[in-house]
Write an enzyme that holds these catalytic residues in place. Structure first.
Site, PDB file in Angstrom:
ATOM      1  N   THR A 125      -8.591  -6.066  -9.167  1.00 26.94           N
ATOM      2  CA  THR A 125      -9.922  -5.486  -9.342  1.00 26.94           C
ATOM      3  C   THR A 125     -10.617  -6.006 -10.604  1.00 26.94           C
ATOM      4  O   THR A 125      -9.969  -6.271 -11.613  1.00 26.94           O
ATOM      5  CB  THR A 125      -9.794  -3.949  -9.426  1.00 26.94           C
ATOM      6  OG1 THR A 125      -9.217  -3.498  -8.203  1.00 26.94           O
ATOM      7  CG2 THR A 125     -11.139  -3.265  -9.626  1.00 26.94           C
ATOM      8  N   GLY A 130     -14.463  -4.840  -6.409  1.00 25.92           N
ATOM      9  CA  GLY A 130     -13.529  -3.768  -6.108  1.00 25.92           C
ATOM     10  C   GLY A 130     -13.143  -3.841  -4.644  1.00 25.92           C
ATOM     11  O   GLY A 130     -12.211  -4.565  -4.274  1.00 25.92           O
ATOM     12  N   GLN A 341      -7.103  27.096  -2.582  1.00 25.02           N
ATOM     13  CA  GLN A 341      -7.712  28.260  -1.935  1.00 25.02           C
ATOM     14  C   GLN A 341      -6.699  29.406  -1.787  1.00 25.02           C
ATOM     15  O   GLN A 341      -7.017  30.559  -2.048  1.00 25.02           O
ATOM     16  CB  GLN A 341      -8.272  27.843  -0.559  1.00 25.02           C
ATOM     17  CG  GLN A 341      -9.315  28.783   0.003  1.00 25.02           C
ATOM     18  CD  GLN A 341     -10.589  28.803  -0.840  1.00 25.02           C
ATOM     19  OE1 GLN A 341     -10.857  27.895  -1.617  1.00 25.02           O
ATOM     20  NE2 GLN A 341     -11.365  29.851  -0.697  1.00 25.02           N
ATOM     21  N   HIS A 343      -4.169  29.956  -3.632  1.00 23.27           N
ATOM     22  CA  HIS A 343      -3.890  30.483  -4.975  1.00 23.27           C
ATOM     23  C   HIS A 343      -5.061  31.289  -5.541  1.00 23.27           C
ATOM     24  O   HIS A 343      -4.900  31.943  -6.581  1.00 23.27           O
ATOM     25  CB  HIS A 343      -3.571  29.339  -5.953  1.00 23.27           C
ATOM     26  CG  HIS A 343      -2.166  28.818  -5.870  1.00 23.27           C
ATOM     27  ND1 HIS A 343      -1.698  28.094  -4.807  1.00 23.27           N
ATOM     28  CD2 HIS A 343      -1.119  28.916  -6.735  1.00 23.27           C
ATOM     29  CE1 HIS A 343      -0.431  27.758  -5.025  1.00 23.27           C
ATOM     30  NE2 HIS A 343      -0.050  28.252  -6.181  1.00 23.27           N
ATOM     31  N   GLU A 368      -5.995   1.106  -4.075  1.00 26.44           N
ATOM     32  CA  GLU A 368      -5.373   0.227  -3.066  1.00 26.44           C
ATOM     33  C   GLU A 368      -6.154   0.257  -1.749  1.00 26.44           C
ATOM     34  O   GLU A 368      -5.575   0.221  -0.667  1.00 26.44           O
ATOM     35  CB  GLU A 368      -3.889   0.557  -2.894  1.00 26.44           C
ATOM     36  CG  GLU A 368      -3.136   0.283  -4.201  1.00 26.44           C
ATOM     37  CD  GLU A 368      -1.629   0.187  -4.070  1.00 26.44           C
ATOM     38  OE1 GLU A 368      -1.155  -0.156  -2.983  1.00 26.44           O
ATOM     39  OE2 GLU A 368      -0.945   0.438  -5.072  1.00 26.44           O
ATOM     40  N   SER A 371     -10.756   4.862   1.524  1.00 24.13           N
ATOM     41  CA  SER A 371     -10.660   5.244   2.942  1.00 24.13           C
ATOM     42  C   SER A 371     -11.583   4.396   3.808  1.00 24.13           C
ATOM     43  O   SER A 371     -11.239   4.026   4.938  1.00 24.13           O
ATOM     44  CB  SER A 371     -11.018   6.725   3.106  1.00 24.13           C
ATOM     45  OG  SER A 371     -10.008   7.530   2.539  1.00 24.13           O
TER      46      SER A 371
HETATM   47  N1  COS Z   1      -2.283  -9.909   5.327  1.00 21.84           N
HETATM   48  C1  COS Z   1      -2.400 -11.261   5.279  1.00 21.84           C
HETATM   49  N2  COS Z   1      -3.586 -11.898   5.328  1.00 21.84           N
HETATM   50  C2  COS Z   1      -4.698 -11.131   5.383  1.00 21.84           C
HETATM   51  C3  COS Z   1      -4.643  -9.730   5.412  1.00 21.84           C
HETATM   52  C4  COS Z   1      -3.376  -9.114   5.397  1.00 21.84           C
HETATM   53  N3  COS Z   1      -3.231  -7.774   5.432  1.00 21.84           N
HETATM   54  N4  COS Z   1      -5.894  -9.254   5.472  1.00 21.84           N
HETATM   55  C5  COS Z   1      -6.710 -10.330   5.482  1.00 21.84           C
HETATM   56  N5  COS Z   1      -5.972 -11.455   5.426  1.00 21.84           N
HETATM   57  C6  COS Z   1      -6.455 -12.853   5.454  1.00 21.84           C
HETATM   58  C7  COS Z   1      -7.358 -13.045   6.657  1.00 21.84           C
HETATM   59  O1  COS Z   1      -6.592 -13.360   7.813  1.00 21.84           O
HETATM   60  C8  COS Z   1      -8.242 -14.196   6.220  1.00 21.84           C
HETATM   61  O2  COS Z   1      -7.538 -15.387   6.410  1.00 21.84           O
HETATM   62  P1  COS Z   1      -8.252 -16.658   7.171  1.00 21.84           P
HETATM   63  O3  COS Z   1      -9.447 -16.974   6.339  1.00 21.84           O
HETATM   64  O4  COS Z   1      -7.206 -17.721   7.144  1.00 21.84           O
HETATM   65  O5  COS Z   1      -8.600 -16.164   8.509  1.00 21.84           O
HETATM   66  C9  COS Z   1      -8.372 -13.959   4.721  1.00 21.84           C
HETATM   67  O6  COS Z   1      -7.274 -13.124   4.341  1.00 21.84           O
HETATM   68  C10 COS Z   1      -9.665 -13.268   4.369  1.00 21.84           C
HETATM   69  O7  COS Z   1      -9.691 -12.055   5.078  1.00 21.84           O
HETATM   70  P2  COS Z   1     -11.020 -11.306   5.492  1.00 21.84           P
HETATM   71  O8  COS Z   1     -11.989 -12.308   6.082  1.00 21.84           O
HETATM   72  O9  COS Z   1     -10.665 -10.120   6.291  1.00 21.84           O
HETATM   73  O10 COS Z   1     -11.577 -10.891   4.043  1.00 21.84           O
HETATM   74  P3  COS Z   1     -12.761  -9.951   3.625  1.00 21.84           P
HETATM   75  O11 COS Z   1     -13.437 -10.519   2.454  1.00 21.84           O
HETATM   76  O12 COS Z   1     -13.590  -9.555   4.801  1.00 21.84           O
HETATM   77  O13 COS Z   1     -11.977  -8.624   3.062  1.00 21.84           O
HETATM   78  C11 COS Z   1     -10.969  -6.484   3.080  1.00 21.84           C
HETATM   79  C12 COS Z   1     -11.171  -7.838   3.795  1.00 21.84           C
HETATM   80  C13 COS Z   1     -12.250  -5.702   2.904  1.00 21.84           C
HETATM   81  C14 COS Z   1     -10.038  -5.727   4.007  1.00 21.84           C
HETATM   82  C15 COS Z   1     -10.272  -6.713   1.698  1.00 21.84           C
HETATM   83  O14 COS Z   1     -11.161  -7.306   0.777  1.00 21.84           O
HETATM   84  C16 COS Z   1      -9.734  -5.450   1.090  1.00 21.84           C
HETATM   85  O15 COS Z   1      -8.656  -4.981   1.452  1.00 21.84           O
HETATM   86  N6  COS Z   1     -10.476  -4.856   0.110  1.00 21.84           N
HETATM   87  C17 COS Z   1      -9.959  -3.768  -0.668  1.00 21.84           C
HETATM   88  C18 COS Z   1      -9.261  -4.294  -1.853  1.00 21.84           C
HETATM   89  C19 COS Z   1      -8.344  -3.285  -2.461  1.00 21.84           C
HETATM   90  O16 COS Z   1      -7.535  -2.663  -1.817  1.00 21.84           O
HETATM   91  N7  COS Z   1      -8.462  -3.154  -3.758  1.00 21.84           N
HETATM   92  C20 COS Z   1      -7.616  -2.313  -4.485  1.00 21.84           C
HETATM   93  C21 COS Z   1      -7.087  -3.085  -5.630  1.00 21.84           C
HETATM   94  S1  COS Z   1      -5.469  -2.716  -6.038  1.00 21.84           S
HETATM   95  S2  COS Z   1      -5.534  -0.926  -6.780  1.00 21.84           S
END
Ligand code: COS
Length: 386
Positions: A125, A130, A341, A343, A368, A371
């Protein structure tokens, strides 16, 4: 990878006893001093908690995911800050090396991770990235056999304790394909930490900014040795992390429900215990039903996780992980709300555990992957096929 059943039963019983006899009694200390007592950290190391998921060949205990979620359920029964001490070590901090690291990287880092000598932390992050993690801005510019890193990482759990970070930075063009995962030792010149964040709950956990100014990291520290694969590594790490948060959410819900049942049986109003009133019973019953549903889901997804190779991602499993994270963390929020509630006024008073858990669980729906991110992952997989 799994621990044999007999040894696992002994480990689980030891963790249960540790939670009951050492951690729950230390909750007041945590709340008052905002720190985990160092003696407890030492005991955690001696018990092997820092190495729960590191394979035995690297000095860890080598739990399967199905076993890991059971341990996390038990740790959920107490303040989340205790698990947080070693949670990033066995989880998001080190899993990247475990899943995608080279044999040399595994041999160099994992034994020290397993012993607790090296605390690892996960840095994805940023101030402007984020939920949209693929838009991260921290740059990694090649310079001979090094990369030079510049940027700021935000809300990094365990950063003040960390000896090294699994840190995502941009080595290439825009989007996910330009991101690489680095192992960044925390003592490299140019790394500074921001001031400790003051949070709504989860007293005793440590988060802060990590600021990188011209930090020279060897190219050999790119996880797996190949640039441009870091986003996928981060997503795979988060898949496992999200399932573990789901298990913690169930453990917290169990604790809150136990506290609520106890209180409802002790507290008398209108001449009888609260537990005799059907409106109170309804709240307890709803919490029990939702908790059991969530926990059954977590265990089912954990078995599916174990059925695939650990470093290979399966979109169906990722989708199910998101179902577990979405349902269990929202469920824990509802259970904590009902706990307060039941409590009554006491639920708003800090000395009652439900007041603390009510604040603690709010984070589960945010970190992580909020939702809404879990909903996106689920819906994308549902609608992906013709
Ligand atoms: N495992 C392996 N590969 C993954 C994957 C997973 N779970 N999820 C996505 N990928 C891969 C995709 O297959 C894609 O690969 P290709 O380009 O080869 O097809 C690549 O990663 C990019 O994926 P995608 O196009 O889905 O990316 P987006 O930018 O649309 O983002 C989300 C997807 C929104 C799901 C992602 O950014 C996310 O999880 N965001 C939240 C981040 C988070 O949890 N932050 C908390 C920080 S830690 S406290």
């Amino acid at each position: 990878m799994a621990l044999d059943n007999e040894s696992f039963d002994i480990l689980l019983a030891t963790v249960q006893r540790f939670v009951r006899e050492r951690l729950i009694p230390a909750e007041n200390h945590l709340e008052e001093h905002d720190e985990v007592p160092p003696a407890i950290v030492d005991e955690m190391k001696a018990m092997g908690l820092f190495g729960l998921t590191v394979p035995e060949e690297y000095g860890g205990i080598g739990l399967s995911v199905a076993q890991e979620v059971k341990v996390n359920f038990e740790l959920g029964r107490t303040a989340p800050a205790f698990r947080s001490v070693f949670g990033t070590n066995i989880g998001i901090g080190s899993q990247g090396i475990l899943m995608d690291g080279t044999p040399e990287q595994k041999a160099q880092y994992l034994p020290r991770v397993a012993s607790g000598e090296l605390v690892m932390s996960f840095a994805l992050t940023e101030p402007d990235a984020g939920s949209d993690a693929a838009s991260l801005k921290t740059t990694a510019r090649p310079d001979g056999d090094h990369y030079v890193l510049n940027g700021t990482k935000r809300y990094i759990t365990n950063a003040p304790r960390a000896g090294a970070f699994t840190l995502m930075a941009r080595t290439g063009g825009p989007g996910a394909a330009g991101v690489s995962a680095f192992i960044v030792p925390a003592d490299l010149p140019g790394i500074t930490l921001g001031k400790k964040d003051r949070k709504m709950g989860q007293r005793g956990t440590m988060t802060c900014d990590v600021i990188l100014e011209n930090v020279r990291v060897p190219a050999a520290n790119i996880i797996g040795g190949v640039a441009g694969r870091g986003f996928k590594t981060a997503m795979k790490v988060l898949d496992r992390g999200r399932l573990n948060i789901s298990a913690v959410a169930c453990g917290i819900a169990q604790r809150v429900l136990d506290e609520s049942v106890r209180y409802a049986r002790e507290r008398r109003q209108f001449g009888k215990p609260l537990a005799d009133f059907q409106l109170i019973q309804a709240m307890l019953a709803d919490s029990q039903a939702e908790l059991r549903a969530g926990w059954a889901l977590v265990q089912d997804v954990a078995r599916r996780f174990d059925a695939k190779p650990p470093h290979v991602s399966d979109p169906e499993v990722s989708m199910l992980v998101s179902c577990a994270k979405l349902f269990c963390t929202e469920m824990a929020g509802r259970v904590a709300d009902r706990g307060v509630q039941v409590h009554g006024g006491a639920g708003y008073i800090n000395e009652y555990p439900v007041e603390r858990f009510y604040r603690d669980v709010r984070l589960l729906r945010l970190y992580e992957g909020a939702s809404q991110i879990q909903q996106i992952v689920i819906a994308r997989e549902l609608t992906r096929h013709d």
